[in-house]
Enzyme design. Structure first.
Site, PDB file in Angstrom:
ATOM      1  CB  THR A 140      -5.600  -8.356  -1.761  1.00 56.90           C
ATOM      2  OG1 THR A 140      -4.618  -9.056  -0.978  1.00 56.90           O
ATOM      3  CG2 THR A 140      -6.809  -9.248  -1.893  1.00 56.90           C
ATOM      4  CG  ASP A 192      -2.762 -11.073   1.280  1.00 55.51           C
ATOM      5  OD1 ASP A 192      -1.664 -10.964   0.705  1.00 55.51           O
ATOM      6  OD2 ASP A 192      -2.981 -10.638   2.418  1.00 55.51           O
ATOM      7  NE  ARG A 247      -3.523  -8.336   6.966  1.00 55.63           N
ATOM      8  CZ  ARG A 247      -3.687  -7.185   6.355  1.00 55.63           C
ATOM      9  NH1 ARG A 247      -2.813  -6.235   6.537  1.00 55.63           N
ATOM     10  NH2 ARG A 247      -4.708  -6.970   5.565  1.00 55.63           N
TER      11      ARG A 247
HETATM   12  O1  F6P Z   1      -1.647  -6.277   0.921  1.00 61.54           O
HETATM   13  C1  F6P Z   1      -1.516  -7.493   1.509  1.00 61.54           C
HETATM   14  C2  F6P Z   1      -0.162  -7.631   2.128  1.00 61.54           C
HETATM   15  O2  F6P Z   1       0.823  -7.720   1.136  1.00 61.54           O
HETATM   16  C3  F6P Z   1      -0.093  -8.804   3.088  1.00 61.54           C
HETATM   17  O3  F6P Z   1       0.216 -10.000   2.442  1.00 61.54           O
HETATM   18  C4  F6P Z   1       0.933  -8.341   4.072  1.00 61.54           C
HETATM   19  O4  F6P Z   1       0.704  -8.923   5.335  1.00 61.54           O
HETATM   20  C5  F6P Z   1       0.734  -6.863   4.141  1.00 61.54           C
HETATM   21  O5  F6P Z   1       0.151  -6.493   2.921  1.00 61.54           O
HETATM   22  C6  F6P Z   1       1.994  -6.065   4.357  1.00 61.54           C
HETATM   23  O6  F6P Z   1       1.662  -4.741   4.536  1.00 61.54           O
HETATM   24  P1  F6P Z   1       2.640  -3.505   4.448  1.00 61.54           P
HETATM   25  O7  F6P Z   1       2.918  -3.255   2.995  1.00 61.54           O
HETATM   26  O8  F6P Z   1       1.877  -2.400   5.070  1.00 61.54           O
HETATM   27  O9  F6P Z   1       3.900  -3.888   5.154  1.00 61.54           O
END
Ligand code: F6P
Length: 390
Positions: A141, A143, A187
């Site tokens: 991730t 994150d 997130r």
């Molecule tokens: O994978 C983590 C992340 O990049 C977070 O930082 C973010 O909130 C989320 O995914 C966004 O998700 P998606 O790509 O589904 O919009």
């Protein structure tokens, strides 16, 4: 004995996913194992969507961004999420885990390497725990919010992308003498915002771990900075940053607790924070502050505010060298665990070494501890620009 390893990538994409895949393939080739690519994460696992992975056709895969296996946020335990009764919920989870374990035969795999964040790995961990499925986890991730590993791969690539953009925003902010609110992904954890914010010299850094007070942490700091002669201001705002309840009720005109609670959620129950857009809210709230406008005027400072959402640009492109190497190492170690028949484990980075931890431990969240030296650094580096300057 020759084995067939299934491998899938789940959750948001992330630089370094292909590096892990290549690492798995290198080790598998050496051991004479076959590798089946399961496409679209748990969706492909449930629906038997696979592709052959032939290393001879994938030269230098570790250098390429994204995932050739595609990804999804499909949650096989979605039904259990809706159930309130704990015993009932547990029963559904265990039944689902057993059904999922039967997919190994359908897919023709002996073991599964699941590459993902806490959601994807949580699914794998339950499958191992309740059905004895032969799974191994690899922490992914941008994150960086997984416990048991010093860093998840993808994090440093995302930091570099965010930092490059924030450096660039600083030049336009300086030229126009503007306030820029830059929204950074992450997130539940503020690692991306904190690290990219410090590294680019952001003036205010807002992260989920420290709910902010709009008046004290933003308005007052901007006033202090203006008094100290600062002409432009960068606010690094995590997409998961939220005001304290007191500040929300006292300082905000454009959002309420009810609006935050009503946000739509993904399959795993995570609120879609991008829909809230905290950077935009901060711009709107600042623009409503006539007192602040007057304050800026008194000090002959411009009062123009813009917001920029870095969003998915932070996950885009090729992995950094660090993430390529980390991904390759995690991939080869995960395949090594299959060789040794050691399942229910997650590979992780500890100092210089790749180690293993029980998957159930590894799938847990890691947010920034409030006693982190990074937070102290953040406070020092932001304060130094306006304190004792007059
Ligand atoms: O994978 C983590 C992340 O990049 C977070 O930082 C973010 O909130 C989320 O995914 C966004 O998700 P998606 O790509 O589904 O919009």
């Amino acid at each position: 004995m020759k084995k067939t390893i299934g491998v899938l990538t789940g959750g948001g994409d992330c630089p370094g996913l292909n590096s892990v895949l290549y690492g798995v393939l290198l080790k598998a080739m050496d051991a004479g194992f076959a590798v089946v690519g399961i496409e679209k994460g748990w969706k492909g696992f449930l629906e038997n969507i696979t592709r052959e992975l032939d290393i001879s056709k994938l030269d230098d895969l570790h250098t390429i961004g994204g995932t050739i296996l595609y990804t999804s946020r499909t949650n096989p335990y979605k039904e259990a999420k809706k159930v309130k009764n704990q015993a009932e919920k547990q029963k559904i989870i265990e039944e689902t885990a057993r059904k999922m374990a039967q997919q190994f035969d359908v897919l023709g795999i002996d073991a599964l390497i699941a590459i993902g964040g806490d959601d994807t790995l949580g699914v794998a961990a339950a499958m191992h725990q309740y059905a004895g499925a032969k799974v191994i986890g690899v922490p992914k991730t941008i994150d960086n919010d997984l416990s048991s590993t010093d860093y998840t791969f993808g994090f440093w690539s995302a930091i570099q992308l965010a930092s490059n953009t924030m450096d660039n925003i600083t030049t336009t902010s300086r030229s126009h003498q503007r306030i820029f609110v830059v929204q950074v992904m992450g997130r539940d954890a503020g690692w991306l915002t904190l690290v990219s914010g410090i590294s680019t010299g952001a003036d205010i850094i807002l992260i989920p771990e420290r709910p902010f007070d709009f008046a004290k942490d933003i308005v007052n700091v901007l006033q202090e900075r203006v008094k100290a002669g600062c002409k432009y201001h960068i606010i690094a705002c995590s997409e998961g940053a939220v005001p304290t309840m007191e500040s929300l009720q006292r300082d905000f005109n454009t959002i309420s607790q009810a609006k935050i609670a009503k946000l739509p959620k993904d399959d795993f129950g995570n609120p879609l924070l991008a829909k809230l857009n905290m950077s935009k809210i901060i711009v709107e709230e600042l623009s409503l502050r006539n007192d602040l406008k007057d304050f800026f005027k008194k000090y002959n400072a411009e009062f123009e505010i813009r917001d920029v959402v870095l969003g998915h640009t932070m996950r885009a492109g090729t992995p950094s060298s660090f993430d390529r190497i980390l991904g390759l190492r995690l991939g080869t170690h995960a395949a090594q665990l299959v060789l040794e028949d050691r399942y229910g484990q997650m590979v992780c980075l500890r100092g210089e070494n790749i180690e293993t931890v029980p998957l159930s431990e590894g799938a847990k969240k890691k947010t920034i501890p409030l006693n982190s030296d990074l937070l102290e650094l953040c406070d020092l580096i932001t304060k130094v620009k306006y304190e004792n300057r007059r």
